[in-house]
Design a protein around this motif. Structure first.
Motif, mmCIF file in Angstrom:
data_model
loop_
_atom_site.group_PDB
_atom_site.id
_atom_site.type_symbol
_atom_site.label_atom_id
_atom_site.label_comp_id
_atom_site.label_asym_id
_atom_site.label_seq_id
_atom_site.Cartn_x
_atom_site.Cartn_y
_atom_site.Cartn_z
ATOM 1 N N ARG A 294 30.581 15.628 -21.813
ATOM 2 C CA ARG A 294 31.250 15.462 -23.105
ATOM 3 C C ARG A 294 31.425 16.801 -23.825
ATOM 4 N N SER A 295 31.491 17.862 -23.063
ATOM 5 C CA SER A 295 31.617 19.199 -23.647
ATOM 6 C C SER A 295 33.013 19.420 -24.214
ATOM 7 N N GLU A 296 33.205 20.593 -24.831
ATOM 8 C CA GLU A 296 34.496 20.929 -25.418
ATOM 9 C C GLU A 296 35.544 21.299 -24.384
ATOM 10 N N MET A 297 35.164 21.389 -23.133
ATOM 11 C CA MET A 297 36.095 21.821 -22.094
ATOM 12 C C MET A 297 37.370 20.994 -22.075
ATOM 13 N N THR A 298 37.225 19.674 -22.137
ATOM 14 C CA THR A 298 38.397 18.805 -22.019
ATOM 15 C C THR A 298 39.378 19.031 -23.173
ATOM 16 N N TYR A 299 38.870 19.353 -24.362
ATOM 17 C CA TYR A 299 39.743 19.598 -25.515
ATOM 18 C C TYR A 299 40.413 20.975 -25.410
ATOM 19 N N GLN A 300 39.677 21.935 -24.881
ATOM 20 C CA GLN A 300 40.274 23.250 -24.653
ATOM 21 C C GLN A 300 41.421 23.149 -23.651
ATOM 22 N N GLN A 301 41.207 22.378 -22.604
ATOM 23 C CA GLN A 301 42.248 22.227 -21.586
ATOM 24 C C GLN A 301 43.429 21.414 -22.110
ATOM 25 N N LEU A 302 43.154 20.407 -22.925
ATOM 26 C CA LEU A 302 44.228 19.620 -23.509
ATOM 27 C C LEU A 302 45.126 20.498 -24.381
ATOM 28 N N ALA A 303 44.524 21.432 -25.111
ATOM 29 C CA ALA A 303 45.308 22.347 -25.943
ATOM 30 C C ALA A 303 46.244 23.196 -25.088
ATOM 31 N N MET A 304 45.807 23.577 -23.901
ATOM 32 C CA MET A 304 46.689 24.327 -22.998
ATOM 33 C C MET A 304 47.946 23.521 -22.690
ATOM 34 N N SER A 305 47.778 22.231 -22.455
ATOM 35 C CA SER A 305 48.933 21.382 -22.148
ATOM 36 C C SER A 305 49.859 21.264 -23.358
ATOM 37 N N GLN A 306 49.294 21.251 -24.570
ATOM 38 C CA GLN A 306 50.138 21.244 -25.758
ATOM 39 C C GLN A 306 50.977 22.513 -25.844
ATOM 40 N N VAL A 307 50.351 23.644 -25.567
ATOM 41 C CA VAL A 307 51.076 24.916 -25.589
ATOM 42 C C VAL A 307 52.159 24.937 -24.516
ATOM 43 N N ARG A 308 51.843 24.419 -23.325
ATOM 44 C CA ARG A 308 52.842 24.400 -22.242
ATOM 45 C C ARG A 308 54.021 23.502 -22.613
#
Length: 533
Positions: free
Chosen positions: A430-444
């Motif tokens: 449940r770390s912040e990793m999944t939210y960090q990666q989701l933000a990458m998809s928003q930027v893409r």
């Protein structure tokens, strides 16, 4: 000429004066700048903290000697990367996490050294911001094909500057944020100087204000580039989140359970469609690793997938691990037709070092026996991934690949009308990793003007519009299925058309500033030698 010599003066600085506590102020500020930069990243909606973070970093580095700047930059790097990358130790302990952060912080230390030496030049905020992008470019490529995680742009998914991604991709977006921070510091510095001396040349003040205001103005001017209109109609897509039996690396031992979860959730979706509770999708997207049992070598796994795809009755992209008799494993997406079965594949091109393969295995084993959990290395594919799913061209960017600028761009240039980012974040709990990666998809999404659908084994799965807005998302570790109508687009943003060119231009600006310093320093050194002789 005298201005150049002053700008690149490299004589040792006077010994620091004052109490020991006073001497800690600048190192403390450098570390705090890194912490503020971390806090600007998701899941916190504090994107604006990046600006004061870089203003504080500029205060720490302005006019510093190279050795001092390197140390201050390393502190800033640790302040940023240690908390940002804490998820890398989620299931393997602190040693790999701390080692990764310590190594990656060296890039920030070298970047800080470059920033410090150009702060003595005219228009230094522009040059220093370009040096930061040069440092990010290096970190995204070396070693082991690089580690772009933590690029400034990835903290701006909900921010004012996001439209700049459509103009010049992550380099331009990141440059604008850094420049705004440095411009803020320079404006404050010039203001304090005027207050002290009551004399201030207009040129430096104007340059400082422009460094602060131009990035904001450019972001507002780029808003028309963010377009979510349906140029090629729409598609109804389903993203399956089957969930995993338990968190951590050991979820891999439950491969059949993971596959059954995704098949079961797909069959439940088929029942919901038949009952009229949800619209029938045109195609379905499963996550990465939704079948770690190779369906080409395991008839029972093939049957489970086939039954689920036939139940929903539409093409499905299935994330699988292929295990040939010899050679490396393959992290693969399979296009599964309800009538013909598997008909096409995409093999992940950017495989993750120390996760999917172990470089220098015998050496790394000295620090962590967890390397042996990866018993057989994965190998990279070499083909751009675009599946034709029920007439929609879907670009494929598997998990870790979303961090690399060229991965999504390649698929759009190959005709993708939308993008899928299938991922497996169960390893990181449940770390912040999944939210960090989701933000990458928003930027893409904004960078390329495409809808992005993110199916994840354990969450967070999401549907993202071309303007970066998340319109549907799941909860973590909950079986679910998202069904959404997304716009399809074929036009290319300036960022897609320009490709790597903006990054090259910014790197050239940085090289020019650093070259100016080097030449000036060499001339000053020769002049002093001549005078001494």
């Amino acid at each position: 000429m005298s201005a150049t010599i002053t700008a690149v003066d490299t004589q040792p600085a006077p010994a620091a004066s004052g109490s020991p506590l006073r001497r800690l102020i600048r190192p403390g500020a450098a570390a705090l700048s890194g912490v503020l930069l971390f806090l600007s990243f998701p899941p916190r909606p504090l994107w604006w903290l990046a600006v004061p973070a870089f203003a504080l970093l500029a205060w720490s580095l302005h006019g510093r000697r190279p050795r001092s700047a390197f140390g201050l930059g390393y502190l800033a790097g640790l302040g940023f990367l240690l908390p940002l990358l804490s998820w890398t130790g989620e299931d393997v302990g602190p040693v790999p996490w701390i080692a990764l952060a310590a190594v990656e912080a060296l890039f920030i230390a070298l970047t800080a050294l470059g920033i410090a030496v150009v702060t003595r030049l005219p228009l230094w905020p522009v040059l220093a911001a370009a040096v930061w992008i040069l440092g990010e470019a290096a970190r995204a490529r070396f070693p082991f094909e690089g580690f772009p995680w933590g690029k400034v742009a990835f903290g701006q998914a909900d921010g004012l500057f996001l439209p700049l991604a459509a103009l010049g991709g992550t380099p331009v977006l990141g440059f604008a944020v850094v420049l705004c921070g440095f411009g803020l510091y320079e404006t404050v510095r010039r203001g304090l100087e005027f207050r002290r001396t009551r004399a201030l040349p207009r040129g430096p003040l104007a340059a400082a204000l422009l460094s602060l205001l131009v990035p904001v103005t450019a972001a507002l001017a780029a808003l028309p580039l963010v377009d979510d209109s349906a140029e090629d109609g729409t598609a109804t897509v389903a993203a399956i989140q089957g969930n995993v039996p338990r968190l951590g690396l050991d979820f891999n031992s439950q491969r059949r359970a993971v596959l059954d979860n995704h098949a079961r959730r797909t069959e439940q979706l088929a029942e919901d469609v038949a009952a009229g509770r949800v619209a029938k999708p045109d195609f379905v997207l499963w996550p990465e690793n939704s079948s770690d049992l190779d369906p080409y070598r395991n008839p029972d796994a093939r049957q489970v997938i086939d039954d689920a795809v036939r139940a929903i009755g539409v093409p499905t992209a299935v994330g699988a691990v292929l295990t040939p008799e010899t050679g490396k494993l393959s992290n693969t997406l399979i296009k599964w037709d309800p009538e013909r079965g598997p008909v096409d594949t995409y093999h992940k091109r950017h495989v993750q070092p120390f996760g999917e393969y172990i470089p220098m295995r015998s050496f790394v084993r000295l620090f962590s026996s967890d390397v042996d959990r990866v018993r057989r290395d994965f190998g990279p594919g070499d083909k751009v991934g675009v599946f034709d799913l029920a007439g929609t061209k879907v670009g494929l960017v598997t998990c870790y690949e979303a961090a690399f600028d060229d991965m999504a761009r390649d698929t759009v240039e190959a005709g993708a009308q939308m993008i899928s980012v299938p991922s497996n974040n169960a390893t990181f709990g449940r770390s912040e990793m999944t939210y960090q990666q989701l933000a990458m998809s928003q930027v893409r999404a904004v960078e390329h003007g495409r809808s992005v659908v993110v199916p994840v084994t354990s969450g967070v799965s999401a549907v993202i519009m071309p303007d970066g807005e998340i319109v549907q998302r799941t909860r973590m570790f909950t079986p679910d299925a998202l069904v959404a109508e997304v716009p399809l687009r074929s036009s290319l943003t300036p960022a897609t058309r320009l490709g790597v060119a903006p990054e090259i231009v910014l790197m050239a600006v940085a090289a020019g500033g650093l070259g100016w310093v080097a030449v000036g320093s060499a001339r000053a050194w020769r002049r002093k030698r001549s005078a001494a002789g």
